[in-house]
Design a protein around this motif. Structure first.
Motif, PDB file in Angstrom:
ATOM      1  N   LYS A 141       0.859  -1.168  -0.067  1.00  0.00           N
ATOM      2  CA  LYS A 141      -0.083   0.219  -0.316  1.00  0.00           C
ATOM      3  C   LYS A 141       0.756   0.984  -0.110  1.00  0.00           C
ATOM      4  O   LYS A 141       0.611   2.190  -0.014  1.00  0.00           O
ATOM      5  CB  LYS A 141      -0.589  -0.580   1.156  1.00  0.00           C
ATOM      6  N   TYR A 142       2.287   1.263   0.382  1.00  0.00           N
ATOM      7  CA  TYR A 142       2.788   2.157   0.366  1.00  0.00           C
ATOM      8  C   TYR A 142       4.076   2.372  -0.768  1.00  0.00           C
ATOM      9  O   TYR A 142       4.823   0.898  -0.538  1.00  0.00           O
ATOM     10  CB  TYR A 142       3.496   2.574   2.096  1.00  0.00           C
ATOM     11  N   ILE A 143       4.865   3.049  -0.747  1.00  0.00           N
ATOM     12  CA  ILE A 143       5.909   3.630  -1.714  1.00  0.00           C
ATOM     13  C   ILE A 143       6.942   3.600  -1.383  1.00  0.00           C
ATOM     14  O   ILE A 143       6.903   5.177  -0.426  1.00  0.00           O
ATOM     15  CB  ILE A 143       5.373   4.049  -2.903  1.00  0.00           C
ATOM     16  N   TYR A 144       8.140   3.516  -0.638  1.00  0.00           N
ATOM     17  CA  TYR A 144       8.895   4.227  -0.443  1.00  0.00           C
ATOM     18  C   TYR A 144      10.426   4.674  -0.716  1.00  0.00           C
ATOM     19  O   TYR A 144      10.671   4.396  -1.566  1.00  0.00           O
ATOM     20  CB  TYR A 144      10.304   3.654   1.006  1.00  0.00           C
TER      21      TYR A 144
ATOM     22  N   THR B  41      -0.175  14.728  -4.560  1.00  0.00           N
ATOM     23  CA  THR B  41      -0.847  13.487  -4.041  1.00  0.00           C
ATOM     24  C   THR B  41      -2.274  13.352  -4.112  1.00  0.00           C
ATOM     25  O   THR B  41      -2.437  15.125  -5.051  1.00  0.00           O
ATOM     26  CB  THR B  41      -0.405  13.064  -2.467  1.00  0.00           C
ATOM     27  N   PHE B  42      -3.484  13.316  -3.430  1.00  0.00           N
ATOM     28  CA  PHE B  42      -4.724  13.558  -3.656  1.00  0.00           C
ATOM     29  C   PHE B  42      -4.940  15.082  -2.612  1.00  0.00           C
ATOM     30  O   PHE B  42      -6.212  15.756  -2.894  1.00  0.00           O
ATOM     31  CB  PHE B  42      -5.854  12.509  -3.970  1.00  0.00           C
ATOM     32  N   GLN B  43      -4.294  14.877  -1.513  1.00  0.00           N
ATOM     33  CA  GLN B  43      -4.060  16.334  -0.827  1.00  0.00           C
ATOM     34  C   GLN B  43      -3.613  17.264  -1.368  1.00  0.00           C
ATOM     35  O   GLN B  43      -3.825  18.303  -0.463  1.00  0.00           O
ATOM     36  CB  GLN B  43      -3.386  14.746   0.750  1.00  0.00           C
TER      37      GLN B  43
ATOM     38  N   ARG C 271       7.404   8.075   2.851  1.00  0.00           N
ATOM     39  CA  ARG C 271       6.750   7.421   2.836  1.00  0.00           C
ATOM     40  C   ARG C 271       5.274   7.421   2.257  1.00  0.00           C
ATOM     41  O   ARG C 271       4.651   7.984   2.886  1.00  0.00           O
ATOM     42  CB  ARG C 271       6.446   6.156   4.172  1.00  0.00           C
ATOM     43  N   ILE C 272       5.024   6.496   1.067  1.00  0.00           N
ATOM     44  CA  ILE C 272       3.715   7.683   0.197  1.00  0.00           C
ATOM     45  C   ILE C 272       3.139   6.518   0.326  1.00  0.00           C
ATOM     46  O   ILE C 272       3.162   5.570  -0.158  1.00  0.00           O
ATOM     47  CB  ILE C 272       4.505   8.101  -1.305  1.00  0.00           C
ATOM     48  N   LYS C 273       1.500   6.986   0.398  1.00  0.00           N
ATOM     49  CA  LYS C 273       0.444   5.758  -0.099  1.00  0.00           C
ATOM     50  C   LYS C 273       0.575   5.866  -1.359  1.00  0.00           C
ATOM     51  O   LYS C 273       0.323   7.166  -1.814  1.00  0.00           O
ATOM     52  CB  LYS C 273      -0.602   6.437   0.837  1.00  0.00           C
ATOM     53  N   LEU C 274       0.751   4.538  -1.821  1.00  0.00           N
ATOM     54  CA  LEU C 274      -0.321   4.507  -3.772  1.00  0.00           C
ATOM     55  C   LEU C 274      -1.597   4.545  -3.649  1.00  0.00           C
ATOM     56  O   LEU C 274      -1.663   5.943  -4.862  1.00  0.00           O
ATOM     57  CB  LEU C 274      -0.050   3.106  -4.446  1.00  0.00           C
ATOM     58  N   THR C 275      -2.218   4.413  -2.821  1.00  0.00           N
ATOM     59  CA  THR C 275      -3.674   4.911  -2.992  1.00  0.00           C
ATOM     60  C   THR C 275      -3.813   6.666  -2.938  1.00  0.00           C
ATOM     61  O   THR C 275      -4.283   7.070  -3.251  1.00  0.00           O
ATOM     62  CB  THR C 275      -4.551   4.239  -2.466  1.00  0.00           C
TER      63      THR C 275
END
Length: 161
Positions: free
Chosen positions: A69-72, A136-138, A77-81
């Motif tokens: 679920k995460y990519i480093y 990111t979506f944020q 640490r970034i959440k893939l979704t």
């Protein structure tokens, strides 16, 4: 003997597809031979048992490997979704620029051996640096340069999402 592979083609309407196995061969697989069919998608990594049918190489006992679920990336640490988009671009920077410390998110210790030594630069020389920006979506934007990460390898990971 289980093998690893990647789904290269998936015909959802027909319920079958093809896996490129670790030897580079294409193998037919059918949805009924997949343990977790809801995860089937192009480019998904799988494990399977190799077999042969009357049409050639095929695969059974296929399991799609759930993605992390995460990519480093360079210590982030970034959440893939959460990744909305990414962009690779080049930026001209003064050749003698050291990595910009205020933007640095790297764990310097482990990474220092991976960073290519920069050629000795004369003041005023420019060099082109490949950068990767992830949005990111944020609305957060993470920017990494090829001095910090292997841009190509990171993009491969992003394409898997």
């Amino acid at each position: 003997m289980a093998m690893k592979g990647t789904i290269t083609t998936w015909f959802e309407d027909k319920g079958f597809g093809f896996i490129k196995d670790e030897n580079g061969d294409n193998r037919y697989f059918h949805v009924i031979k997949v343990a977790n069919p809801e995860l089937i998608k192009k480019d998904a990594a799988v494990t399977f048992e190799p077999t042969t049918n009357n049409k050639g190489l095929s695969a059974y006992a296929v399991k799609v490997i759930p993605e992390s679920k995460y990519i480093y990336i360079a210590g982030e640490r970034i959440k893939l979704t959460a990744i909305k988009s990414y962009l690779v671009y080049s930026e001209e920077v003064p050749a003698d620029t050291r990595i910009d410390k205020e933007n640095t998110v790297l764990s310097v210790g482990g990474l220092m051996n991976n960073i290519r030594p920069k050629p000795a630069a004369k003041p005023g020389d420019m060099r082109s640096v490949k950068k990767l920006a992830i949005t990111t979506f944020q609305g957060t934007i993470f920017t990494f340069s090829e001095d910090e990460i292997d841009v190509e390898e990171t993009v491969k990971l992003l394409k898997l999402k």
